[in-house]
Design a protein around this motif. Structure first.
Motif, mmCIF file in Angstrom:
data_model
loop_
_atom_site.group_PDB
_atom_site.id
_atom_site.type_symbol
_atom_site.label_atom_id
_atom_site.label_comp_id
_atom_site.label_asym_id
_atom_site.label_seq_id
_atom_site.Cartn_x
_atom_site.Cartn_y
_atom_site.Cartn_z
ATOM 1 N N GLU A 1 8.016 13.584 41.578
ATOM 2 C CA GLU A 1 7.849 12.169 41.235
ATOM 3 C C GLU A 1 7.455 11.971 39.766
ATOM 4 O O GLU A 1 7.915 11.026 39.125
ATOM 5 C CB GLU A 1 6.819 11.508 42.156
ATOM 6 N N ARG B 1 10.494 12.419 37.750
ATOM 7 C CA ARG B 1 11.294 11.190 37.883
ATOM 8 C C ARG B 1 10.819 10.109 36.894
ATOM 9 O O ARG B 1 11.630 9.426 36.259
ATOM 10 C CB ARG B 1 11.142 10.710 39.321
ATOM 11 N N CYS B 2 9.498 9.967 36.759
ATOM 12 C CA CYS B 2 8.926 8.994 35.816
ATOM 13 C C CYS B 2 9.291 9.334 34.378
ATOM 14 O O CYS B 2 9.679 8.453 33.601
ATOM 15 C CB CYS B 2 7.405 8.933 35.963
ATOM 16 N N ASN C 1 12.918 8.649 33.714
ATOM 17 C CA ASN C 1 13.140 7.209 33.589
ATOM 18 C C ASN C 1 12.713 6.706 32.206
ATOM 19 O O ASN C 1 13.457 5.966 31.557
ATOM 20 C CB ASN C 1 12.395 6.455 34.686
ATOM 21 N N LEU C 2 11.525 7.102 31.757
ATOM 22 C CA LEU C 2 11.036 6.626 30.461
ATOM 23 C C LEU C 2 11.891 7.136 29.301
ATOM 24 O O LEU C 2 12.211 6.382 28.380
ATOM 25 C CB LEU C 2 9.570 7.011 30.263
ATOM 26 N N GLY D 1 13.673 0.622 37.563
ATOM 27 C CA GLY D 1 13.173 1.890 37.035
ATOM 28 C C GLY D 1 11.709 1.852 36.649
ATOM 29 O O GLY D 1 10.925 2.711 37.062
ATOM 30 N N LEU D 2 11.306 0.853 35.883
ATOM 31 C CA LEU D 2 9.906 0.762 35.455
ATOM 32 C C LEU D 2 8.997 0.362 36.619
ATOM 33 O O LEU D 2 7.839 0.764 36.663
ATOM 34 C CB LEU D 2 9.750 -0.206 34.281
ATOM 35 N N THR E 1 8.503 3.590 38.502
ATOM 36 C CA THR E 1 7.621 4.439 37.699
ATOM 37 C C THR E 1 6.176 3.965 37.818
ATOM 38 O O THR E 1 5.268 4.761 38.061
ATOM 39 C CB THR E 1 8.084 4.446 36.229
ATOM 40 N N SER E 2 5.955 2.676 37.668
ATOM 41 C CA SER E 2 4.607 2.111 37.767
ATOM 42 C C SER E 2 4.002 2.384 39.142
ATOM 43 O O SER E 2 2.830 2.763 39.259
ATOM 44 C CB SER E 2 4.659 0.606 37.495
ATOM 45 N N ILE F 1 2.994 6.076 39.450
ATOM 46 C CA ILE F 1 1.790 6.354 38.662
ATOM 47 C C ILE F 1 0.552 5.802 39.386
ATOM 48 O O ILE F 1 -0.487 6.459 39.443
ATOM 49 C CB ILE F 1 1.916 5.788 37.236
ATOM 50 N N ILE G 1 -0.157 3.000 33.610
ATOM 51 C CA ILE G 1 0.954 3.002 32.659
ATOM 52 C C ILE G 1 0.934 1.667 31.932
ATOM 53 O O ILE G 1 0.660 0.628 32.545
ATOM 54 C CB ILE G 1 2.320 3.246 33.332
ATOM 55 N N ILE H 1 1.396 6.898 29.873
ATOM 56 C CA ILE H 1 0.917 7.183 31.225
ATOM 57 C C ILE H 1 -0.385 7.950 31.092
ATOM 58 O O ILE H 1 -0.473 8.893 30.300
ATOM 59 C CB ILE H 1 1.935 8.053 32.000
#
Length: 165
Positions: free
Chosen positions: A50, A53-54, A57-58, A123-124, A127-128, A131, A138, A152
């Motif tokens: 995971e 993955r973040c 994405n970033l 995506g964000l 990600t958020s 996290i 983030i 992050i």
């Protein structure tokens, strides 16, 4: 319910290797990628899949919004009980009024000069969410025309972080 699979991981290695897998793609767009960890290694408890993955994405977002000749810098810093992962670019930047909503579901800020940018805007948000499941944070620091820095902060061990009331 979304569940993360926590393991002890060298976060420096994980971030470096993840960024390196994207280097050819980024370089082919005429963008430099700089991977600059500030320590050799740091073991934290996280879900490596995971977190990878973040980071993907970033970095992917940074590549999408950075013009040819720009740069993306990926940094890992030791903050004692936390670790900081930063993805900074020299791209188009984001106006301050959008800094919070870009992490909300389906909100994507369109660049008036480039309507071709498209995506679900998830995506964000994902990600958020990942996290937050790690009891981390983030946020973005950004100036239009200068670029963005997505930061992050993850606890070394999310199991030891007290639940916030």
């Amino acid at each position: 319910m979304y569940v993360i699979d926590l393991k002890e991981v060298d976060i420096v290695y994980l971030v470096e290797e993840t960024a390196l897998t994207l280097a050819d793609y980024i370089n082919a767009k005429g963008i430099d990628i700089i991977i600059d960890p500030e320590m050799e290694e740091k073991t934290i408890t996280c879900d490596p899949y995971e977190i990878e993955r973040c980071v993907i994405n970033l970095i992917g977002n940074a590549a999408k919004f950075t013009p040819e000749g720009g740069a993306i810098t990926v940094t890992v810093k030791d903050l004692d009980e936390k670790v900081m992962i930063s993805v900074q670019d020299t791209g188009v930047g984001i106006e301050e009024k959008y800094h919070k909503i870009i992490f909300d579901r389906f909100n994507q800020v369109l660049d008036e000069q480039d309507e071709a940018k498209c995506g679900s805007g998830l995506g964000l948000t994902i990600t958020s969410h990942i996290i937050k499941l790690h009891k981390g944070t983030i946020h973005v620091e950004s100036t239009p025309g200068e670029g963005s820095n997505f930061i992050i902060k993850l606890p070394i061990n999310p199991n030891e972080v007290m639940e916030q009331c």
